[in-house]
Design a protein around this motif. Structure first.
Motif, PDB file in Angstrom:
ATOM      1  N   GLU A   8       0.826  -1.210   0.000  1.00 37.19           N
ATOM      2  CA  GLU A   8       0.000   0.000   0.000  1.00 37.19           C
ATOM      3  C   GLU A   8       0.857   1.254   0.000  1.00 37.19           C
ATOM      4  O   GLU A   8       0.645   2.171  -0.762  1.00 37.19           O
ATOM      5  CB  GLU A   8      -0.901   0.024   1.247  1.00 37.19           C
ATOM      6  CG  GLU A   8      -2.025  -0.981   1.209  1.00 37.19           C
ATOM      7  CD  GLU A   8      -3.035  -0.667   0.130  1.00 37.19           C
ATOM      8  OE1 GLU A   8      -3.088   0.471  -0.343  1.00 37.19           O
ATOM      9  OE2 GLU A   8      -3.761  -1.593  -0.263  1.00 37.19           O
ATOM     10  N   LEU A  11       3.767   1.049  -2.915  1.00 35.36           N
ATOM     11  CA  LEU A  11       3.269   0.857  -4.272  1.00 35.36           C
ATOM     12  C   LEU A  11       3.989  -0.243  -5.027  1.00 35.36           C
ATOM     13  O   LEU A  11       4.299  -0.120  -6.206  1.00 35.36           O
ATOM     14  CB  LEU A  11       3.395   2.157  -5.065  1.00 35.36           C
ATOM     15  CG  LEU A  11       2.959   3.353  -4.283  1.00 35.36           C
ATOM     16  CD1 LEU A  11       3.601   4.572  -4.810  1.00 35.36           C
ATOM     17  CD2 LEU A  11       1.479   3.430  -4.275  1.00 35.36           C
ATOM     18  N   ILE A  14       0.029  -1.913  -7.495  1.00 40.65           N
ATOM     19  CA  ILE A  14      -1.086  -0.974  -7.512  1.00 40.65           C
ATOM     20  C   ILE A  14      -2.194  -1.654  -8.312  1.00 40.65           C
ATOM     21  O   ILE A  14      -2.052  -1.914  -9.487  1.00 40.65           O
ATOM     22  CB  ILE A  14      -0.690   0.340  -8.204  1.00 40.65           C
ATOM     23  CG1 ILE A  14       0.493   0.974  -7.514  1.00 40.65           C
ATOM     24  CG2 ILE A  14      -1.852   1.292  -8.281  1.00 40.65           C
ATOM     25  CD1 ILE A  14       0.263   1.504  -6.140  1.00 40.65           C
ATOM     26  N   PRO A  17      -5.172   1.756 -10.509  1.00 38.41           N
ATOM     27  CA  PRO A  17      -4.477   3.040 -10.591  1.00 38.41           C
ATOM     28  C   PRO A  17      -5.412   4.217 -10.864  1.00 38.41           C
ATOM     29  O   PRO A  17      -4.971   5.346 -10.880  1.00 38.41           O
ATOM     30  CB  PRO A  17      -3.489   2.830 -11.742  1.00 38.41           C
ATOM     31  CG  PRO A  17      -4.014   1.686 -12.518  1.00 38.41           C
ATOM     32  CD  PRO A  17      -4.888   0.897 -11.634  1.00 38.41           C
ATOM     33  N   LYS A  22      -4.156   6.597  -4.798  1.00 38.52           N
ATOM     34  CA  LYS A  22      -3.164   5.621  -5.272  1.00 38.52           C
ATOM     35  C   LYS A  22      -2.368   6.205  -6.433  1.00 38.52           C
ATOM     36  O   LYS A  22      -1.161   6.012  -6.529  1.00 38.52           O
ATOM     37  CB  LYS A  22      -3.860   4.336  -5.725  1.00 38.52           C
ATOM     38  CG  LYS A  22      -4.158   3.414  -4.576  1.00 38.52           C
ATOM     39  CD  LYS A  22      -4.516   2.038  -5.044  1.00 38.52           C
ATOM     40  CE  LYS A  22      -4.580   1.100  -3.846  1.00 38.52           C
ATOM     41  NZ  LYS A  22      -5.092  -0.213  -4.172  1.00 38.52           N
ATOM     42  N   LYS A  23      -3.083   6.925  -7.283  1.00 39.12           N
ATOM     43  CA  LYS A  23      -2.421   7.524  -8.446  1.00 39.12           C
ATOM     44  C   LYS A  23      -1.350   8.521  -7.975  1.00 39.12           C
ATOM     45  O   LYS A  23      -0.233   8.546  -8.495  1.00 39.12           O
ATOM     46  CB  LYS A  23      -3.461   8.260  -9.294  1.00 39.12           C
ATOM     47  CG  LYS A  23      -3.351   7.942 -10.761  1.00 39.12           C
ATOM     48  CD  LYS A  23      -4.526   8.585 -11.437  1.00 39.12           C
ATOM     49  CE  LYS A  23      -4.394   8.508 -12.914  1.00 39.12           C
ATOM     50  NZ  LYS A  23      -5.531   9.084 -13.604  1.00 39.12           N
ATOM     51  N   LEU A  25       0.165   8.516  -5.123  1.00 39.79           N
ATOM     52  CA  LEU A  25       1.265   7.782  -4.500  1.00 39.79           C
ATOM     53  C   LEU A  25       2.127   7.100  -5.562  1.00 39.79           C
ATOM     54  O   LEU A  25       3.345   7.013  -5.434  1.00 39.79           O
ATOM     55  CB  LEU A  25       0.730   6.735  -3.525  1.00 39.79           C
ATOM     56  CG  LEU A  25       0.088   7.283  -2.241  1.00 39.79           C
ATOM     57  CD1 LEU A  25      -0.513   6.171  -1.415  1.00 39.79           C
ATOM     58  CD2 LEU A  25       1.108   8.026  -1.402  1.00 39.79           C
ATOM     59  N   MET A  26       1.449   6.661  -6.642  1.00 44.67           N
ATOM     60  CA  MET A  26       2.195   5.994  -7.708  1.00 44.67           C
ATOM     61  C   MET A  26       3.203   6.960  -8.340  1.00 44.67           C
ATOM     62  O   MET A  26       4.276   6.554  -8.771  1.00 44.67           O
ATOM     63  CB  MET A  26       1.222   5.495  -8.783  1.00 44.67           C
ATOM     64  CG  MET A  26       1.815   4.399  -9.616  1.00 44.67           C
ATOM     65  SD  MET A  26       0.537   3.327 -10.270  1.00 44.67           S
ATOM     66  CE  MET A  26      -0.139   4.353 -11.531  1.00 44.67           C
ATOM     67  N   TYR A 317      -5.001   6.496   5.373  1.00 50.94           N
ATOM     68  CA  TYR A 317      -4.951   6.289   3.921  1.00 50.94           C
ATOM     69  C   TYR A 317      -6.322   5.861   3.401  1.00 50.94           C
ATOM     70  O   TYR A 317      -6.828   6.385   2.397  1.00 50.94           O
ATOM     71  CB  TYR A 317      -3.902   5.211   3.602  1.00 50.94           C
ATOM     72  CG  TYR A 317      -3.966   4.706   2.192  1.00 50.94           C
ATOM     73  CD1 TYR A 317      -3.350   5.400   1.168  1.00 50.94           C
ATOM     74  CD2 TYR A 317      -4.661   3.543   1.880  1.00 50.94           C
ATOM     75  CE1 TYR A 317      -3.429   4.956  -0.143  1.00 50.94           C
ATOM     76  CE2 TYR A 317      -4.746   3.094   0.582  1.00 50.94           C
ATOM     77  CZ  TYR A 317      -4.132   3.789  -0.425  1.00 50.94           C
ATOM     78  OH  TYR A 317      -4.219   3.357  -1.717  1.00 50.94           O
ATOM     79  N   GLU A 318      -6.955   4.902   4.112  1.00 55.56           N
ATOM     80  CA  GLU A 318      -8.249   4.418   3.635  1.00 55.56           C
ATOM     81  C   GLU A 318      -9.316   5.509   3.682  1.00 55.56           C
ATOM     82  O   GLU A 318     -10.091   5.676   2.747  1.00 55.56           O
ATOM     83  CB  GLU A 318      -8.692   3.206   4.444  1.00 55.56           C
ATOM     84  CG  GLU A 318      -8.327   1.937   3.706  1.00 55.56           C
ATOM     85  CD  GLU A 318      -8.100   0.759   4.609  1.00 55.56           C
ATOM     86  OE1 GLU A 318      -8.796   0.660   5.628  1.00 55.56           O
ATOM     87  OE2 GLU A 318      -7.204  -0.048   4.281  1.00 55.56           O
ATOM     88  N   SER A 321      -8.629   8.011   0.917  1.00 55.59           N
ATOM     89  CA  SER A 321      -8.919   7.434  -0.386  1.00 55.59           C
ATOM     90  C   SER A 321     -10.427   7.488  -0.638  1.00 55.59           C
ATOM     91  O   SER A 321     -10.876   7.902  -1.714  1.00 55.59           O
ATOM     92  CB  SER A 321      -8.399   6.004  -0.421  1.00 55.59           C
ATOM     93  OG  SER A 321      -8.377   5.552  -1.726  1.00 55.59           O
TER      94      SER A 321
END
Ligand SMILES: Nc1ncnc2c1ncn2[C@@H]1O[C@H](COP(=O)(O)OP(=O)(O)OP(=O)(O)O)[C@@H](O)[C@H]1O
Length: 581
Positions: A8, A11, A14, A17, A22-23, A25-26, A317-318, A321
């Motif tokens: 998580e 990454l 992923i 995405p 997440k994007k 963080l990616m 984070y959750e 998100s």
């Protein structure tokens, strides 16, 4: 388990995405790849003390050669310097990635928190920024570097196996037990932490609510009673937090015990093997093996010790998100022409999501032409304020639409629509800043428009008495101003820039007679310049300039028409009712 967290947070995989967080963080993945790459070298260099010890043992102790000792010492110090520099580079890369995350998320989070607060009055908007801080701190923390180094313990295990396979198996055994301890720790601490966080949030929200009304609480001696209620919520948090800390402390102690015992066990076994001559370079190797064994378990101990922060960061984070998915940034639509001021309400009903059977507005249908003044009256709780919010596009209708010049007001980009709309809510809602900033809606001031609205509401005399004139600060929610002045500043803000449509909810609630007259004159003057007004008021003077009057009852239109006719009809109905009695 720790892999899940790494997946998580770092990454490694992923899955979707398209998710906004997440994007974002990616986007940081290249930084983390570099941190991992440098990690390979720093972890190799961790072997330096063992190498130094072996070399000293091998080349110096028996030969008594001080030059060799000096050379070896210079070399090992040089390796430590490189290692420290690489660690510093790794830390600064993490800081840089956190700064990049700020850039890509700050505005999205601000807007999402704003949108969520608009949807639910009790949405804890402050928690969004606390959550972000907790995630950001974890992403840039040394604990994360420690976790990223966990795969490199493989190097140490191979080195121990190369010294002797029995030492390798003993170390692996310790590693398995350490993994079990870490898993049990996670399974038992996580639920307690979740409970603790929920209680903390409830207590924080409660305190946030009551501190808004500190004056009334203090004046009427309600503080002790409210404190008891707050204490109940706070105690729930403290109990669960203590429980989580107790469990975490227990497992941290097990883990520490295992790490210390393992080091001595490896040393003991190494000594046994050396006595039995099955260890090459016996005495030195047994010490090297015990140092390496300690290194194998160290990241797990650190991981268990850091678990609370990690778990908090994961929960944060959750939540973030979900928030960003539910309130993604609006795509800039086609710019619409300025509205002329025509309001069309079509079959409008509005119900709260948790009570769809009792709508606050029911099948409302009416139209206001540009330059008309609609006066809305009705008994308390008849839905007037709810209607005003629907008219400015704050509420999504359950059925029907509110259209401005044919365009659905709820869908209209609010930043764009705001330039054409004036709104005075019942609570006025001024913001901390100067009078000028509030009137100009915190945008770049248009001096001409600012002067125009001040003249329109005849505020010059009052403003000239203020020490800093228009630059006078008004305090949180305008508390440095009297109720009447606050309302006048709110009115000036609504009328600033001559908007095409103005919705005023009880604009005269705090005004004296002279100010009421100024308000009437301002409405009349702007009406002649084609501004459309919807005014919720019982003010006699407004009745005189209103083109239409609406009487609401239980969320419906009871009467609608020219003010004289509506009043006459109400009087007639009242007479008939009295006659029947
Ligand atoms: N967010 C909300 N949650 C629950 N009930 C609500 C909410 N907003 C409005 N209501 C309810 O809707 C009804 C209409 O409220 P509204 O404020 O629109 O009435 P009003 O005619 O403006 O009243 P007043 O003249 O007293 O200001 C009331 O019964 C109120 O309790």
């Amino acid at each position: 388990m720790y892999q899940e967290i790494l997946q998580e947070l770092l990454l490694v995989t992923i899955h979707n995405p398209s998710l906004i967080l997440k994007k974002a963080l990616m986007g940081l993945a290249p930084h983390y790849r570099k941190v991992a790459f440098f990690g390979f070298f720093t972890n190799l260099m961790v072997l330096a003390p063992s190498w130094y010890m072996l070399e000293v043992y091998d080349r110096v102790i028996f030969s008594r050669n001080t030059n060799t000792l000096l050379m070896l010492t210079v070399m090992v110090v040089f390796i430590y310097l490189i290692m420290e520099s690489l660690e510093r580079v790794r830390r600064s890369m993490l800081q840089q990635s956190a700064a990049e995350l700020d850039q890509s998320l700050n505005s999205k989070l601000f807007n999402a928190a704003f949108a969520a607060r608009l949807n639910a009055a009790d949405f804890p908007a402050q928690r969004v920024f606390t959550d972000y801080r907790s995630l950001r701190e974890m992403l840039a923390s040394p604990a994360l570097i420690g976790m990223m180094d966990i795969p490199f313990i493989l190097i140490f295990i191979i080195a121990i196996f190369l010294i002797h396979s029995s030492l390798g198996y003993l170390t692996l055994g310790g590693l398995v037990i350490q993994t079990v301890i870490a898993s049990l720790n996670q399974m038992r601490v996580q639920p307690a932490l979740q409970e603790a966080n929920q209680h903390a949030l409830a207590a924080q929200r409660y305190f946030g609510n009551i501190q808004q009304y500190a004056e009334v609480v203090r004046a009427m001696g309600m503080q002790a009673a409210l404190e008891t209620r707050w204490q109940d919520k706070q105690q729930g948090f403290l109990d669960h937090q203590a429980q989580a800390s107790e469990i975490a402390g227990k497992y941290a102690a097990y883990s520490k015990f295992l790490q210390i015992t393992q080091t001595s066990m490896v040393l003991g076994l190494g000594c046994y093997l050396a006595i039995n001559q099955s260890l090459v370079n016996g005495a030195a190797m047994m010490i090297v093996a015990s140092i390496l064994a300690a290194r194998v378990l160290a990241p797990f101990s650190q991981f268990i010790a850091q678990w609370r922060n990690l778990a908090n960061a994961l929960q944060a984070y959750e939540r973030l998100s979900d928030l960003l998915e539910q309130h993604p940034a609006a795509q800039p639509g086609m710019e619409l022409p300025a509205p002329s001021g025509q309001i069309t309400v079509e079959n409008l009903s509005y119900a709260l999501a948790d009570n769809p059977r009792e709508p606050l507005l029911r099948n409302m249908q009416f139209r206001v032409a540009p330059g008309e003044v609609l006066l809305v009256t009705g008994p308390s709780a008849s839905g007037k304020t709810t209607l005003s919010k629907a008219l400015v596009g704050l509420l999504q209708p359950s059925t029907g639409k509110v259209r401005l010049d044919g365009v659905d007001v709820y869908q209209w980009d609010k930043e764009e629509l705001g330039q054409h709309l004036g709104y005075l809510p019942q609570e006025i809602e001024l913001l901390d800043g100067t009078i000028a900033e509030n009137i100009c809606r915190f945008g770049t001031p248009d001096v001409e428009q600012l002067q125009a609205v001040i003249e329109l509401l005849k505020l010059q005399a009052w403003i000239s008495t203020l020490p800093d004139g228009l630059e006078t600060r008004i305090g949180h929610e305008g508390h440095l101003l009297s109720g009447g002045r606050r309302q006048l500043v709110g009115l000036a803000r609504a009328l600033y820039g001559k908007p095409a449509i103005v919705v005023l909810d009880e604009p005269n609630a705090n005004l004296d007679e002279a100010s009421e007259q100024r308000l009437q004159q301002a409405v009349y003057q702007l009406k002649t310049q084609n501004t459309t007004f919807v005014i919720i008021s019982h003010l006699q003077g407004i009745k005189e300039i209103a083109d239409t009057m609406m009487v609401m009852s239980k969320g419906q239109i009871l009467r609608y028409g020219k003010p004289d006719e509506v009043i006459a009809s109400l009087q007639q109905a009242s007479k008939e009712a009295r006659r029947k009695v």
